[in-house]
Motif scaffolding. Structure first.
Motif, mmCIF file in Angstrom:
data_model
loop_
_atom_site.group_PDB
_atom_site.id
_atom_site.type_symbol
_atom_site.label_atom_id
_atom_site.label_comp_id
_atom_site.label_asym_id
_atom_site.label_seq_id
_atom_site.Cartn_x
_atom_site.Cartn_y
_atom_site.Cartn_z
ATOM 1 N N VAL A 11 -8.150 51.992 -16.009
ATOM 2 C CA VAL A 11 -7.942 52.185 -14.559
ATOM 3 C C VAL A 11 -9.292 52.205 -13.846
ATOM 4 O O VAL A 11 -10.134 53.072 -14.114
ATOM 5 N N GLU A 12 -9.468 51.267 -12.930
ATOM 6 C CA GLU A 12 -10.767 51.149 -12.277
ATOM 7 C C GLU A 12 -11.108 52.386 -11.451
ATOM 8 O O GLU A 12 -12.275 52.743 -11.308
ATOM 9 N N LYS A 13 -10.086 53.054 -10.902
ATOM 10 C CA LYS A 13 -10.356 54.237 -10.067
ATOM 11 C C LYS A 13 -10.340 55.539 -10.880
ATOM 12 O O LYS A 13 -10.256 56.621 -10.306
ATOM 13 N N SER A 14 -10.411 55.447 -12.186
ATOM 14 C CA SER A 14 -10.361 56.648 -13.024
ATOM 15 C C SER A 14 -11.657 57.443 -12.920
ATOM 16 O O SER A 14 -12.704 56.940 -12.488
ATOM 17 N N PHE A 15 -11.570 58.683 -13.384
ATOM 18 C CA PHE A 15 -12.740 59.551 -13.458
ATOM 19 C C PHE A 15 -13.810 58.917 -14.359
ATOM 20 O O PHE A 15 -14.999 58.892 -14.014
ATOM 21 N N THR A 16 -13.377 58.379 -15.486
ATOM 22 C CA THR A 16 -14.328 57.776 -16.437
ATOM 23 C C THR A 16 -15.099 56.628 -15.788
ATOM 24 O O THR A 16 -16.329 56.528 -15.939
ATOM 25 N N MET A 17 -14.395 55.770 -15.055
ATOM 26 C CA MET A 17 -15.075 54.641 -14.409
ATOM 27 C C MET A 17 -16.014 55.140 -13.307
ATOM 28 O O MET A 17 -17.098 54.579 -13.103
ATOM 29 N N ALA A 18 -15.604 56.201 -12.605
ATOM 30 C CA ALA A 18 -16.478 56.762 -11.558
ATOM 31 C C ALA A 18 -17.755 57.316 -12.186
ATOM 32 O O ALA A 18 -18.854 57.145 -11.633
ATOM 33 N N LEU A 19 -17.628 57.960 -13.354
ATOM 34 C CA LEU A 19 -18.826 58.444 -14.058
ATOM 35 C C LEU A 19 -19.774 57.290 -14.373
ATOM 36 O O LEU A 19 -20.984 57.386 -14.177
ATOM 37 N N ALA A 20 -19.192 56.190 -14.872
ATOM 38 C CA ALA A 20 -20.019 55.034 -15.257
ATOM 39 C C ALA A 20 -20.765 54.477 -14.037
ATOM 40 O O ALA A 20 -21.952 54.139 -14.127
ATOM 41 N N ARG A 21 -20.076 54.416 -12.908
ATOM 42 C CA ARG A 21 -20.727 53.876 -11.703
ATOM 43 C C ARG A 21 -21.849 54.804 -11.223
ATOM 44 O O ARG A 21 -22.924 54.339 -10.834
ATOM 45 N N ASP A 38 -17.885 46.336 -18.639
ATOM 46 C CA ASP A 38 -16.607 46.990 -18.352
ATOM 47 C C ASP A 38 -15.559 46.264 -19.209
ATOM 48 O O ASP A 38 -15.052 45.202 -18.851
ATOM 49 N N LEU A 39 -15.279 46.851 -20.362
ATOM 50 C CA LEU A 39 -14.511 46.124 -21.383
ATOM 51 C C LEU A 39 -13.146 45.658 -20.880
ATOM 52 O O LEU A 39 -12.730 44.531 -21.169
ATOM 53 N N TYR A 40 -12.449 46.487 -20.111
ATOM 54 C CA TYR A 40 -11.113 46.088 -19.629
ATOM 55 C C TYR A 40 -11.204 45.006 -18.562
ATOM 56 O O TYR A 40 -10.521 43.980 -18.642
ATOM 57 N N ARG A 41 -12.036 45.233 -17.536
ATOM 58 C CA ARG A 41 -12.109 44.248 -16.441
ATOM 59 C C ARG A 41 -12.686 42.917 -16.918
ATOM 60 O O ARG A 41 -12.359 41.859 -16.407
ATOM 61 N N GLU A 42 -13.570 42.960 -17.917
ATOM 62 C CA GLU A 42 -14.153 41.704 -18.416
ATOM 63 C C GLU A 42 -13.281 41.078 -19.501
ATOM 64 O O GLU A 42 -13.609 40.006 -20.018
ATOM 65 N N GLY A 43 -12.184 41.745 -19.841
ATOM 66 C CA GLY A 43 -11.209 41.156 -20.759
ATOM 67 C C GLY A 43 -11.707 41.003 -22.180
ATOM 68 O O GLY A 43 -11.378 40.022 -22.861
ATOM 69 N N PHE A 44 -12.497 41.973 -22.640
ATOM 70 C CA PHE A 44 -12.975 41.896 -24.029
ATOM 71 C C PHE A 44 -11.793 41.903 -24.989
ATOM 72 O O PHE A 44 -10.845 42.675 -24.819
ATOM 73 N N ASP A 45 -11.856 41.053 -25.990
ATOM 74 C CA ASP A 45 -10.805 41.022 -27.014
ATOM 75 C C ASP A 45 -11.199 42.000 -28.122
ATOM 76 O O ASP A 45 -12.169 41.761 -28.849
ATOM 77 N N PRO A 46 -10.452 43.101 -28.282
ATOM 78 C CA PRO A 46 -10.874 44.132 -29.244
ATOM 79 C C PRO A 46 -10.416 43.877 -30.677
ATOM 80 O O PRO A 46 -10.682 44.704 -31.553
ATOM 81 N N ILE A 47 -9.752 42.758 -30.916
ATOM 82 C CA ILE A 47 -9.177 42.564 -32.262
ATOM 83 C C ILE A 47 -10.140 41.838 -33.191
ATOM 84 O O ILE A 47 -10.554 40.705 -32.930
ATOM 85 N N LEU A 48 -10.502 42.523 -34.253
ATOM 86 C CA LEU A 48 -11.339 41.912 -35.291
ATOM 87 C C LEU A 48 -10.420 41.089 -36.194
ATOM 88 O O LEU A 48 -9.611 41.652 -36.937
ATOM 89 N N GLY A 49 -10.528 39.785 -36.098
ATOM 90 C CA GLY A 49 -9.628 38.906 -36.844
ATOM 91 C C GLY A 49 -10.189 38.486 -38.191
ATOM 92 O O GLY A 49 -11.339 38.777 -38.528
ATOM 93 N N ALA A 50 -9.362 37.770 -38.927
ATOM 94 C CA ALA A 50 -9.722 37.389 -40.297
ATOM 95 C C ALA A 50 -11.009 36.572 -40.352
ATOM 96 O O ALA A 50 -11.864 36.800 -41.204
ATOM 97 N N GLN A 51 -11.144 35.646 -39.402
ATOM 98 C CA GLN A 51 -12.299 34.749 -39.502
ATOM 99 C C GLN A 51 -13.624 35.490 -39.359
ATOM 100 O O GLN A 51 -14.622 35.125 -39.979
ATOM 101 N N GLU A 52 -13.605 36.557 -38.541
ATOM 102 C CA GLU A 52 -14.854 37.308 -38.354
ATOM 103 C C GLU A 52 -15.232 38.117 -39.587
ATOM 104 O O GLU A 52 -16.380 38.545 -39.712
ATOM 105 N N LEU A 53 -14.270 38.340 -40.458
ATOM 106 C CA LEU A 53 -14.597 39.081 -41.675
ATOM 107 C C LEU A 53 -15.133 38.170 -42.765
ATOM 108 O O LEU A 53 -15.591 38.639 -43.802
ATOM 109 N N MET A 54 -15.066 36.843 -42.502
ATOM 110 C CA MET A 54 -15.616 35.889 -43.473
ATOM 111 C C MET A 54 -17.135 35.985 -43.409
ATOM 112 O O MET A 54 -17.690 36.339 -42.376
#
Ligand SMILES: Cc1cc2nc3c(=O)[nH]c(=O)nc-3n(C[C@H](O)[C@H](O)[C@H](O)COP(=O)(O)O)c2cc1C
Length: 198
Positions: A11-21, A38-54
Motif C-alpha cells: 500500500v503506497e499510503k502505508s506507514f511503512t512507505m511513509a517511513l521510507a519516503r 519500491d519492490l511492489y510499485r516496480e513490480g519485482f518478481d519475487p519468485i526464485l525459479g529453477a533456472q536461477e538455481l542452475m
C-alpha cells in the motif's frame, strides 16, 4: 555516500512507505544520493525459479532484473531495507528479493557449512514495523528470533556492517497522527545519526 533503500509494502499510503519516503528525503537533505527500490510499485518478481538455481554460466546468465538489483547493491555504500513484520518475518516480496538478489557468488559463498559474506565494506540499516508491542515480542523470545534470523542470518551473513535495526512497534490502523509524526522524526534522526558527517 550512495544509498540503496529497498522497501516492501503493497500500500503506497502505508506507514511503512511513509517511513521510507521520510528517510530518503532526509538522506537527500544531507547531500547523499539515494535510489529507492519500491519492490511492489516496480513490480519485482519475487519468485526464485529453477533456472536461477542452475550454475551461472554463459548459457544461464543472471536475469536482467536480478542483474539490475545486484548492480544497485554493488553501487551502494549503504543499504537500508524497510518492511512490516508479517508473522514476524519479512513479507514474501522482500524475502523473494533476498532469495534472488542475495545469490550465492554475489552475496555469499559457502563451503563445508561455513558461510562467508561477500558484501563486506557496505553498511546496512534495517527498519521494521509491528503491530505488537516490542516488550511483548522480547518477553516471548520472538524478538530474539527476529534478530537471529533477519539481522544476523541475512544481513550480517552477507557481510554487511549492520549499523542499526530500528523498530516501530504498536503500529495499528488507529495510530494517532501525533505518534506517526514522532515516528517520522525518529526515522529522520536515524539517517542523521549515521550519515550526517559523510
Ligand atoms: C499478513 C500479516 C501478518 C502480520 N503478522 C504480524 C506479527 O506476526 N506480529 C505483529 O506484531 N504484527 C503483525 N502484523 C501487523 C503488521 O506488522 C502491522 O500492521 C504493520 O506493520 C503496520 O504497518 P503498515 O501500516 O505500514 O502496514 C501482520 C500484518 C499482516 C498484514
Amino acid at each position: 555516500m550512495k544509498h540503496l533503500i529497498v522497501v516492501a509494502h503493497p500500500v503506497e499510503k502505508s506507514f511503512t512507505m511513509a517511513l521510507a519516503r521520510s528517510y530518503a528525503a532526509e538522506l537527500e537533505g544531507l547531500g547523499h544520493s539515494q535510489r529507492t527500490f519500491d519492490l511492489y510499485r516496480e513490480g519485482f518478481d519475487p519468485i526464485l525459479g529453477a533456472q536461477e538455481l542452475m550454475p551461472v554460466d554463459a548459457n544461464h546468465p543472471v536475469s536482467t532484473d536480478v542483474a539490475r538489483a545486484q548492480g544497485d547493491i554493488r553501487a551502494a555504500d549503504a543499504l537500508t531495507v524497510l518492511y512490516p513484520l508479517w508473522w514476524l518475518a519479512m513479507p514474501a516480496m522482500m524475502k523473494g528479493y533476498i532469495d534472488r538478489a542475495f545469490a550465492r557468488g554475489f552475496a555469499y559463498e559457502s563451503s563445508d557449512g561455513v558461510v562467508r559474506g561477500l558484501l563486506s565494506g557496505k553498511k546496512a540499516i534495517l527498519i521494521t514495523v509491528s503491530g505488537a508491542p516490542l516488550p511483548t515480542l522480547v518477553k516471548s523470545g520472538n524478538w530474539n528470533a527476529v534478530q537471529v534470523l533477519q539481522d544476523t542470518h541475512v544481513f550480517r551473513s552477507a557481510g554487511f556492517e549492520l549499523l542499526e535495526h530500528l523498530h516501530f512497534d504498536q503500529v495499528v490502523p488507529q495510530l494517532s497522527h501525533a505518534v506517526a509524526e514522532q515516528h517520522m522524526a525518529r526515522v529522520r534522526s536515524c539517517a542523521r545519526q549515521h550519515f550526517s558527517a559523510s
